[in-house]
Design an enzyme around this catalytic site. Structure first.
Site, PDB file in Angstrom:
ATOM      1  N   GLU A 384       0.776  -1.240   0.000  1.00 40.14           N
ATOM      2  CA  GLU A 384       0.000   0.000   0.000  1.00 40.14           C
ATOM      3  C   GLU A 384       0.810   1.294   0.000  1.00 40.14           C
ATOM      4  OE1 GLU A 384      -4.143  -1.715   1.907  1.00 40.14           O
ATOM      5  OE2 GLU A 384      -2.930  -0.400   3.163  1.00 40.14           O
ATOM      6  N   GLU A 481      -7.213  -7.493  -1.809  1.00 36.65           N
ATOM      7  CA  GLU A 481      -7.637  -7.276  -0.419  1.00 36.65           C
ATOM      8  C   GLU A 481      -9.062  -6.755  -0.409  1.00 36.65           C
ATOM      9  OE1 GLU A 481      -5.704  -5.024   2.600  1.00 36.65           O
ATOM     10  OE2 GLU A 481      -3.692  -5.707   2.059  1.00 36.65           O
TER      11      GLU A 481
END
Length: 804
Positions: A384, A481
């Site tokens: 991320e 995710e």
């Protein structure tokens, strides 16, 4: 921040470097024996200085441990045989984290990176406790040698009919020698001998063994996972100086990013052995706060649970640890593909020379250690951090952003990526996750919109929208995710809590929730479709609420995963061709609410039982678009399939009517719409049904009968259903030569039937299911010896109507 600890080693008094050490606190208040591998917390618990760190609020009570400095001490003998060797290394495979190392009063060096082997895991997050650990979390040993060989076999290919086994030998010799290396795979009648010269010092030598026909390694449910034994022998002047064996698997992997017909952007999918594979699975976090307490049995149970839920992939998330060798070996055996992050997550990192150097050594060591595993199909530089820069999580002023982007490229592209591509050409590398992949590279490695569904992979979380509405999910190329929280079972919470904690609004419940607003979010999401528990008995209300959060989580993740699976061969408004669904997260690190589908201790949540079905090789997926019901056949296999739809009334478990379609060829790796009908017309054909009084089940059949699971579609929210009543389910536990079975008898249709045997470890063949028959039988696999009497005493049964 990490506290410093010291290691003092004195030679001459005892033998062995693993095993028993002594441990001291810097202020002299604590002195105790300690096991290595291990950590300070484990040593304190083993010697009775602290209780179970997971009990109640002990993560707060034991903060003093991380705020102290600690010293490990051991003594050892060096044998005469060892002293004859020309080189002796003192090897620390894992030091956590900031330490100085002394031998006989002389400082040998210092450490600052737990992911390196010497000659960091993050902690807490929103699903775990904060235990900043310290200690020797991996082994310590002496290596005495004149010649040291480290062997790393990898298997790149030129084509599927011609293979080249590449064997790398890292050699450390005192003086140059001439010799021979013989590579052989006896089962394939393949052998090659190479004359070679090893120069003094450390060198890397690469040898190639050519192979023709082999059996291929395949992901779970796509084929077998065969391996061969590679033998590597070294000779000097006719004497054997190296003799080792290693498993070798053969498979190819490609990450395909190419134009998609009818869509802007690029595809994003994996080809294994030339075959496009939809990745079905989850995300892996560390299985325990204290790595030394993870047993081989725990690892195998968790990974076997993933395979048994029809998963073929796990993402080892970049905020945890590089897992131990056994983890990857089990994944090799089970056919579980690994998306391997490097350990960087949700932060900006320094780029000073000393940090870059320790990272470079970390990456080399980890890639060399792991690259022979066929299960690893991709390296990813971080978790991320591209998204953090691209969408400005850290509120970086615009004028300073170029410097942060430059540092990002320096660390992940110019160093980590460069090293990985040098050390391992057999699998792809991504700089981040999520990322736009090739498009991010085109934009200078940080995309303007790293969540663009036309490219790469996405992470998606939204707790405010209705999770039953599939339109709210991104039609992405790859979902790496996504998820929703739930609470674990009462039997998992009970050992770490007391009676006053057993309330959804207790201090304990609030403390265990590390995601801001998480406890309320679960109830708000559940209340959209279910009545919330309202028992006047406090314990019943608490356990019913735990149950309803698991119902909500299972149904939410089911809806989202089915959306991704049915989108794999569709392009709608330029979006789709989804080729992966890895929900967050597989496992838990302690007893608390989280996004996991398996509780700490290995117990399956309702979500994991649902995953058995929504990841099945053959699956029917039903949804409504407008007022029209569509059912897709999703299949990993190419076959003729026909659909059977059955309509039930909520009031009694007898079918109202049934429909059956003609057979349709469903190609492997596709999702095909095989049923489309307005709901009103469907119900009118059944005579006495409305949306509020009826529900649907459906399954797929081939020539031999039912294929895959039976799925269901609710025509209204269950809280609005007319006729839903308590089913008064009774159960009988039996045992025969095949194991334990539970036979259920129900007086009415029962939704989300949940069987629980408390603290008896094991799992059912099915759970959380819709019961539309008067009788049903499920099996139970126990993970320790038990009996019919114990299971009968422990068994409790809930259904949706029972908690209202």
């Amino acid at each position: 921040s990490r506290q410093r600890f010291s290691l003092l080693l004195l030679s001459g008094l005892s033998s062995g470097l693993d095993g028993k050490w002594s441990l001291f606190s810097s202020d002299g208040s604590v002195s105790l024996p300690a096991e290595v591998p291990g950590c300070v917390h484990s040593a304190l618990q083993q010697q009775g200085h602290i209780q179970d760190p997971y009990f109640r609020f002990n993560d707060l009570s034991y903060r003093w441990i991380a705020l102290n400095n600690w010293t490990y001490v051991t003594t050892f003998n060096v044998s005469a045989e060892v002293r004859t060797k020309q080189k002796i290394h003192l090897v620390f495979d894992g030091v956590d984290t900031v330490a100085s190392i002394w031998l006989n009063g002389v400082i040998l060096g210092s450490t600052d990176n737990m992911f390196r082997r010497y000659e960091q895991s993050s902690f807490s997050w929103d699903w775990g406790p904060s235990f900043p650990t310290m200690g020797l979390w991996k082994g310590v040993r002496l290596e005495a040698f004149d010649i040291l060989f480290l062997v790393f076999p990898v298997c790149p290919d030129s084509s599927l009919s011609q293979w080249a086994v590449q064997v790398e030998l890292l050699v450390d010799v005192v003086q140059k020698i001439n010799g021979q290396i013989t590579l052989s795979i006896p089962e394939l009648d393949s052998e090659q001998t190479v004359e070679t010269r090893f120069l003094s010092g450390k060198t890397k030598n690469t040898f190639i063994l050519h192979i023709n026909t082999v059996k291929l390694w395949w992901p779970n449910s796509h084929g077998d996972q065969p391996f061969y034994q590679l033998s590597v022998r070294g000779f000097q002047d006719g004497f054997l100086i190296l003799n080792t064996k290693s498993k070798v698997y053969f498979r190819t992997v490609e990450l395909v990013q190419e134009p998609v017909f009818g869509s802007p952007g690029l595809s994003f999918y994996f080809r294994i052995n030339g075959k496009p594979i939809f990745l079905k699975g989850s995300n892996w976090i560390p299985a325990h706060s204290f790595q030394d307490q993870i047993s081989p049995a725990v690892l195998r149970n968790l990974l076997q649970s993933a395979a048994d839920a029809n998963m073929n992939a796990l993402r080892v998330w970049g905020g945890g640890v590089y897992e131990q060798d056994l983890f990857y070996s089990i994944c090799d055996e089970l056919g579980i593909m690994i998306w391997q992050d490097f350990m960087f997550a949700c932060a900006t990192y320094p780029t000073e020379d000393d940090f870059i150097q320790t990272v470079r050594e970390e990456v080399v060591q980890q890639v060399q250690r792991l690259k022979s595993h066929p299960s690893i199909i991709i390296w990813s530089g971080n978790n991320e951090n591209e998204a953090a820069l691209g969408t400005n999580w850290f509120s970086i002023p615009a004028a300073e952003r170029p410097r942060y982007v430059k540092d990002y490229v320096k660390l992940y592209v110019n160093n980590i990526r460069e090293i990985v591509q040098e050390e391992d050409q057999s699998r792809p590398f991504l700089v981040s996750s999520p990322t736009n992949g090739a498009e991010s590279e085109r934009e200078g490695w940080v995309a303007a919109d790293p969540y663009d569904p036309h490219y790469g992979d996405t992470h998606f979380y939204s707790y405010g929208h209705d999770c039953w509405d599939w339109r709210s999910f991104p039609r992405t190329r790859f979902a790496s995710e996504y998820g929703f929280q739930s609470w674990p079972s009462f039997s998992t919470l009970q050992p770490v809590s007391i009676k006053e904690d057993w309330s959804y609004t207790s201090n304990f419940s609030s403390h265990r929730q590390h995601h801001e607003g998480g406890n309320q979010q679960m109830l708000q999401q559940a209340a959209l479709h279910f009545n919330l528990p309202n028992s006047t008995d406090p314990l019943s209300r608490f356990t019913d609420t735990l149950y309803i959060t698991q119902v909500m989580q299972a149904q939410c993740v089911k809806t989202q995963t089915e959306f991704y699976r049915r989108s794999q061969t569709e392009i709608i408004e330029g979006k789709g061709h989804t080729m992966g669904a890895l929900y967050w997260q597989l496992n838990d690190i302690w007893q608390a609410p989280s996004w996991s589908s398996i509780e700490f201790g290995g117990k399956w949540k309702m979500l994991h039982y649902f995953a058995q079905n929504f990841f099945a090789s053959v699956l029917p997926v039903g949804f409504e678009d407008g007022d029209t019901l569509l059912i897709y056949a999703v299949s990993d296999l190419s076959q003729d399939l026909k659909l059977r739809v059955t309509v039930y009334s909520w009031t009694h478990p007898d079918p109202v009517c049934s429909l059956k379609s003609d057979p349709v060829l469903v190609p492997g790796g596709s999702a095909l719409a095989i049923f489309k009908q307005p709901v009103a017309a469907l119900l009118a054909g059944c005579g006495r049904c409305t949306r509020l009084t009826c529900l649907l089940t459906f399954h797929l059949e081939d020539g031999g009968g039912q294929r895959g699971p039976t799925n269901q579609h609710f025509l209204c929210s269950p809280k609005d259903a007319q006729g839903l009543q308590r089913p008064n389910i009774t159960a009988e536990v039996q045992q025969d030569e095949s194991g334990f079975t539970v036979t259920l008898h129900s007086a009415a249709v029962a939704a989300f039937v949940w069987l629980d045997v408390g603290s008896v470890p094991g799992r059912f063949s099915s759970n959380g299911f819709l019961m539309v028959s008067r009788n049903a039988t499920v099996s139970f696999t126990a993970w320790r010896p038990t009996s019919v009497a114990e299971l009968s005493r422990s068994l409790s049964i809930r259904s949706l109507a029972d908690v209202y």
